[in-house]
Write an enzyme that holds these catalytic residues in place. Structure first.
Site, mmCIF file in Angstrom:
data_model
loop_
_atom_site.group_PDB
_atom_site.id
_atom_site.type_symbol
_atom_site.label_atom_id
_atom_site.label_comp_id
_atom_site.label_asym_id
_atom_site.label_seq_id
_atom_site.Cartn_x
_atom_site.Cartn_y
_atom_site.Cartn_z
ATOM 1 N N PHE A 137 0.864 -1.197 0.000
ATOM 2 C CA PHE A 137 0.000 0.000 0.000
ATOM 3 C C PHE A 137 0.890 1.232 0.000
ATOM 4 O O PHE A 137 1.790 1.356 0.821
ATOM 5 C CB PHE A 137 -0.927 0.025 1.224
ATOM 6 C CG PHE A 137 -1.858 1.214 1.203
ATOM 7 C CD1 PHE A 137 -3.045 1.173 0.478
ATOM 8 C CD2 PHE A 137 -1.530 2.383 1.866
ATOM 9 C CE1 PHE A 137 -3.883 2.276 0.424
ATOM 10 C CE2 PHE A 137 -2.371 3.496 1.815
ATOM 11 C CZ PHE A 137 -3.545 3.435 1.096
ATOM 12 N N ASP A 222 9.076 2.252 1.798
ATOM 13 C CA ASP A 222 7.941 3.063 2.231
ATOM 14 C C ASP A 222 7.792 2.857 3.740
ATOM 15 O O ASP A 222 7.316 1.812 4.195
ATOM 16 C CB ASP A 222 6.678 2.628 1.480
ATOM 17 C CG ASP A 222 5.435 3.410 1.903
ATOM 18 O OD1 ASP A 222 5.453 4.016 2.994
ATOM 19 O OD2 ASP A 222 4.445 3.378 1.162
ATOM 20 N N LYS A 251 2.808 9.835 8.324
ATOM 21 C CA LYS A 251 2.005 9.475 9.497
ATOM 22 C C LYS A 251 2.529 9.989 10.849
ATOM 23 O O LYS A 251 2.150 11.069 11.272
ATOM 24 C CB LYS A 251 1.767 7.961 9.513
ATOM 25 C CG LYS A 251 0.762 7.529 8.434
ATOM 26 C CD LYS A 251 0.204 6.148 8.666
ATOM 27 C CE LYS A 251 -0.990 5.853 7.764
ATOM 28 N NZ LYS A 251 -0.670 5.215 6.484
HETATM 29 C C1 LIG Z 1 -0.917 5.443 5.073
HETATM 30 C C2 LIG Z 1 0.118 4.979 4.121
HETATM 31 C C3 LIG Z 1 0.405 5.696 2.941
HETATM 32 C C4 LIG Z 1 -0.385 6.896 2.541
HETATM 33 O O1 LIG Z 1 -0.184 7.969 3.390
HETATM 34 P P1 LIG Z 1 -1.177 9.240 3.321
HETATM 35 O O2 LIG Z 1 -0.587 10.183 4.305
HETATM 36 O O3 LIG Z 1 -2.539 8.759 3.666
HETATM 37 O O4 LIG Z 1 -1.104 9.751 1.932
HETATM 38 C C5 LIG Z 1 1.435 5.244 2.161
HETATM 39 N N1 LIG Z 1 2.146 4.146 2.473
HETATM 40 C C6 LIG Z 1 1.901 3.439 3.587
HETATM 41 C C7 LIG Z 1 2.743 2.256 3.897
HETATM 42 C C8 LIG Z 1 0.871 3.820 4.432
HETATM 43 O O5 LIG Z 1 0.592 3.089 5.529
#
Ligand SMILES: *Cc1c(COP(=O)(O)O)cnc(C)c1O
Length: 398
Positions: A137, A222, A251
């Site tokens: 994701f 990520d 986050k």
């Molecule tokens: C939440 C998340 C995103 C997206 O972040 P946003 O701030 O909602 O754009 C991307 N990668 C990972 C692994 C995430 O958990």
């Protein structure tokens, strides 16, 4: 009419139905949040991985208040001290001897990583394809939706940007098969969050690093969910003894304010050149001041160690529940990023937990996900254990 129903009515009438909120949260303090009517709950979601030092930590509140009264924005035509100090700090705690680009969210940080990889690839063999993972994701912008190899978030948005190839997580042969002539990068989460709380195996992380070296690809981690101490190290990849070329975080970084960052190693630190990428609010002084406070708190309160120690205790507790109930199949994750695999619908378990006073998340249909603040204590875990016991009793019977 209660405050909650009053707010929910307007929500339903005036806000697009992208979410289906279960209730209204009016305030937060430490590891708890409260409904408008005052009932308190344990927030074992940290607002989806954001409030890692707890809600309204006094040092974060103070940093935001002080900076808000000094300078809230000045444009990127000028430098601001909090952003510069934060960049220095991120380079230090990551041990990547490079440079930082600031933005406002995880998706935006991943977009920046994809753009940087493409810009470098354009000048290095005309390559542009990024290999990502099924069950991964990476966000909700068009490019990050394309990078997210899951049908549920791509449906209805064709045509998606091209330039992505998908592989299976923890399966290096499938990665090798997905790396074509045009490949420029491999992007992955060291612990997949939304995809079901799946940690990479150490062998897999090492093999991805080796493949990137062999094929001259960027390894992009990520760290949007797993970063800033969640798994017991500043960044989850640090728990594997490998170094990526780029990593992203968001986050938990801003302590509740929108803040994202792309960090590049020295080799890729100057790929972006003046005006080749930008973001109006990137490196906003208030968000940067909050982020500096978050990092300070994690250091001062020993929260990396606490995430490891409490993570182990919490995992043991979840394993005991899994032993007791046949319908709880497995426990997995790292540090305070834990998943409980259920035979039935995870959302039913999440709902039962909330009814007992514990907020949890789903990660796919069959995984209950826990991302408690890194500040939790054994006492908190004891309280939550009783609530969970009651919740599981309700869902599964005694
Ligand atoms: C939440 C998340 C995103 C997206 O972040 P946003 O701030 O909602 O754009 C991307 N990668 C990972 C692994 C995430 O958990």
């Amino acid at each position: 009419m209660s405050k909650t129903s009053e707010i929910m009515d307007v929500y339903k009438a005036k806000m697009m139905p992208t979410y289906a909120p279960a209730a209204v949260i009016a305030s937060g303090k430490g590891v708890t949040v409260s409904y408008p009517e005052g009932l308190m709950l344990y927030d074992f979601t940290s607002g989806i991985g954001v409030q890692s030092v707890g809600h309204c930590h006094p040092k974060v509140v103070k940093a935001i208040q002080d900076q808000a009264a000094t300078l809230t924005h000045c444009s990127n035509l000028f430098a601001n001290e909090p952003a510069v100090r934060l960049a220095d700090k991120l380079v230090e705690i990551s041990g990547l001897d490079g440079k930082v680009f600031f933005c406002n969210s995880g998706a935006e940080a991943n977009e920046a990583a994809i753009k940087l990889a493409r810009k470098w690839g354009a000048a290095n063999g005309g390559r542009y394809e990024v290999v990502t993972f099924r069950q991964g994701f990476h966000g909700r912008t068009l490019a990050t939706v394309a990078a997210t190899g899951q049908a549920w978030c791509q449906e209805g948005y064709d045509p998606l940007p091209v330039g992505f190839a998908y592989a299976d997580y923890n399966d290096i042969e499938s990665v090798k098969a997905a790396v074509g002539e045009k490949a420029v990068a491999i992007m992955l989460e060291a612990v997949q969050g939304e995809g079901g709380v799946n940690p990479a195996t150490p062998e897999f992380m090492s093999a991805v690093r080796a493949l990137c070296d062999e094929k001259n690809l960027l390894m992009i981690c990520d760290e949007v969910q797993s970063g800033i101490g969640r798994t017991g190290t500043w960044f989850a990849w640090q728990g594997y003894g490998v170094k990526p070329d780029l990593f992203t975080c968001a986050k938990a970084l801003g302590g509740g304010l929108p803040m994202g960052a792309l960090v590049a190693s020295a080799k890729f630190a100057d790929v972006f050149t003046p005006s080749s990428h930008a973001s109006t609010f990137g490196g906003n002084p208030v968000a940067a001041a909050a982020a500096l406070a978050v990092i300070d708190v994690i250091e001062e309160e020993g929260l990396l160690e606490n995430a490891k120690a409490m993570g182990e205790k919490f995992k043991e507790m979840l394993e005991e529940f899994a032993d007791k109930y046949d319908k709880l199949l497995d426990v997995r994750g790292k540090g305070l990023m834990l998943g409980l695999v259920t035979e039935g619908e995870a959302k039913d378990v999440v709902e039962a937990l909330r009814a007992q006073g514990v907020l949890a998340l789903t990660a796919g249909a069959h995984v209950v996900r826990f991302l408690p603040p890194l500040t939790i204590s054994e006492g908190d875990l004891g309280e939550v254990q009783d609530m969970m016991s009651d919740a599981f009793g309700c869902v599964f019977g005694e």
